[in-house]
Scaffold this active site. Sequence first.
Site, short mmCIF file in Angstrom:
data_model
loop_
_atom_site.label_atom_id
_atom_site.label_comp_id
_atom_site.label_asym_id
_atom_site.label_seq_id
_atom_site.Cartn_x
_atom_site.Cartn_y
_atom_site.Cartn_z
N HIS A 91 0.83 -1.20 0.00
CA HIS A 91 0.00 0.00 0.00
C HIS A 91 0.87 1.26 0.00
O HIS A 91 2.04 1.24 0.40
CB HIS A 91 -0.91 0.02 1.23
CG HIS A 91 -0.15 0.02 2.54
ND1 HIS A 91 0.45 1.15 3.05
CD2 HIS A 91 0.12 -0.97 3.40
CE1 HIS A 91 1.05 0.86 4.19
NE2 HIS A 91 0.87 -0.43 4.43
N GLU B 95 -2.25 -7.15 7.28
CA GLU B 95 -0.93 -6.98 7.89
C GLU B 95 -0.80 -7.89 9.11
O GLU B 95 -1.79 -8.35 9.68
CB GLU B 95 -0.74 -5.51 8.30
CG GLU B 95 0.60 -5.19 8.96
CD GLU B 95 1.80 -5.49 8.07
OE1 GLU B 95 2.03 -6.68 7.78
OE2 GLU B 95 2.52 -4.54 7.70
#
Length: 355
Positions: free
Chosen positions: A98, A203
């Site tokens: 990201h 994550e």
Amino acid sequence: MKLPGLTLLALGLAACAQASHINYTTVTGYFLQDESTTDPSTFDFTTTNFGLINRTYPSDGDGGYTRTQWERFYNQVTELNRQSPSHINYKVLFLGRHGEGWHNAAEDYYGTPSWNCYWSLLNGNGTATWHDADLTKTGKKQALIVHNFWQSLLNKQRIHAPDSYFVSPLTRTLRTANLTFSGLTLPRGSPPFKPLVKEYLREGISLHTCDQRRTRTYIHNLFPDWPVEHTLPETDELWTGVRGETSAAQDVRSKTALDEIFRGNGTGLFVSVTSHSGEIGSLLRVIGHRSFRLNTGAVIPVLVRAETVAASLPTSTPAWTVSAHCTAPPVTSVQSCVCPSTAVPVTTPLVTASL
């Protein structure tokens, strides 16, 4: 009775146990990022053709040089699959991190030691919010750089567009994937960009509030046309603010996600995964790739060989960990976190984030 997130994860992994398992290996010799001589800190995917090495392939044939490097590489992967037995297949994973999120900016501001032992456990600081962090202005620009790079390769090198798209359920990855792939002019016959939101691509789950995802309803309302895997619960049942995944636990989760992708019908040869630094690191460990840390917004492709072995693996539930943290802003320290004498370290959450 509501089961804790760790128990749910263990049950989910046990339920995924198969009569066979998949062994993953990285096929080297195709990308610069596979080579030990390539420095991740200086590697620029936009100036190196995604790292694709300029070389010939056994599948080129007499007409190979009339095609671009990416067309010849796609043909090579197709041939690898055509010549392999049914229990072996190859895919190219485009692993994208990201763009910069508010949590990244906050860690840079406070320094990693102070971030890890205090500030990361808060929702924000009154100026910025980093719980399930959104993209900063810089992060949005990084995602658009990838968008433009994809379009350039589609136009000039006729790169094969992704056959399928997967994305972590956290806001910063959802935004990045949308900015990267929405509005691309894709070749005729390419699947539309409608990524599957997968829980296990998130994550690494730490005590940090940036690692707690928002609700399934929030995700659906943000991008109503995107499919969300049916197993993703309404609320985050994994993040507790107390326990965090170890690397071993994260790798078990990452392999489960990869198994689902490789076993899925219709995923194709080129697969886009928009995720996070820690999770991409875990995926690379699972596929036997060298450690290769990505900067925010960066993307690397990896050619993966998957061999299905007709034997089950014992399920494993690696332990999670508990970390102590300060209850007030720490004393400034470059090397480590030092709590004030009046703020004894604790292992209970500073906040209960629920957005």
